[in-house]
Design a protein around this motif. Structure first.
Motif, PDB file in Angstrom:
ATOM      1  N   ALA A 283       0.839  -1.206   0.000  1.00 22.02           N
ATOM      2  CA  ALA A 283       0.000   0.000   0.000  1.00 22.02           C
ATOM      3  C   ALA A 283       0.869   1.249   0.000  1.00 22.02           C
ATOM      4  N   PHE A 284       1.932   1.251   0.794  1.00 18.55           N
ATOM      5  CA  PHE A 284       2.845   2.391   0.814  1.00 18.55           C
ATOM      6  C   PHE A 284       3.502   2.575  -0.552  1.00 18.55           C
TER       7      PHE A 284
ATOM      8  N   GLU B 248       2.329   1.725  -3.456  1.00 21.74           N
ATOM      9  CA  GLU B 248       1.324   2.236  -4.390  1.00 21.74           C
ATOM     10  C   GLU B 248       1.107   3.732  -4.198  1.00 21.74           C
ATOM     11  N   LEU B 249       1.025   4.173  -2.941  1.00 28.17           N
ATOM     12  CA  LEU B 249       0.854   5.598  -2.664  1.00 28.17           C
ATOM     13  C   LEU B 249       2.051   6.402  -3.155  1.00 28.17           C
TER      14      LEU B 249
ATOM     15  N   LEU C 241       1.237  10.378  -4.495  1.00 28.40           N
ATOM     16  CA  LEU C 241       0.294  10.921  -3.522  1.00 28.40           C
ATOM     17  C   LEU C 241       0.948  11.376  -2.222  1.00 28.40           C
ATOM     18  N   LEU C 242       2.245  11.170  -2.102  1.00 29.09           N
ATOM     19  CA  LEU C 242       2.959  11.567  -0.892  1.00 29.09           C
ATOM     20  C   LEU C 242       3.924  12.697  -1.216  1.00 29.09           C
TER      21      LEU C 242
END
Length: 91
Positions: free
Chosen positions: A21-22, A24-25, A30-31
Motif C-alpha cells: 500500500a505504501f 502504491e501511494l 500521492l505523498l
C-alpha cells in the motif's frame, strides 16, 4: 506449532500488504517528500517486525532468546542507520 506458523504467516501477509500500500501511494505521487521520507522510515519498522517474525517463528530463534536478541539487535541497528539516511534530507 502449526497454529503458530499460520499466525506468523498471517502477520507477514498483513505487513506485506502494508508495504505494498505504501509503495502504491508513493508510486502514484500521492505523498509529498516529507511524507515519503517518514513513510520510508516507518517502512523500515515494518521490515524489522517481519524479520523478527521470520527469525522467531520459522527459524525457531524464540527457543534461544540470546540468539534472537543478537540477531534482532544487529537488524535494529542496521535499520536505524537506514532510517537516518531516509530522514537526513529533512534536517
Amino acid at each position: 506449532m502449526r497454529d503458530r506458523l499460520f499466525l506468523a504467516w498471517l502477520l507477514l501477509l498483513l505487513l506485506s500488504a502494508a508495504s505494498t500500500a505504501f509503495a502504491e501511494l508513493a508510486g502514484a505521487g500521492l505523498l509529498d517528500p516529507r511524507g515519503l521520507a517518514w513513510g520510508g522510515a516507518l517502512l523500515l519498522g515494518v521490515t524489522w517486525l517481519k524479520s523478527r517474525t521470520i527469525l522467531g517463528a520459522y527459524l525457531r530463534l524464540d527457543q534461544t532468546p540470546a540468539a534472537r536478541r543478537v540477531f534482532s539487535g544487529v537488524l535494529f541497528l542496521y535499520l536505524v542507520l537506514l532510517a537516518g539516511l531516509f530522514l537526513a534530507p529533512l534536517a
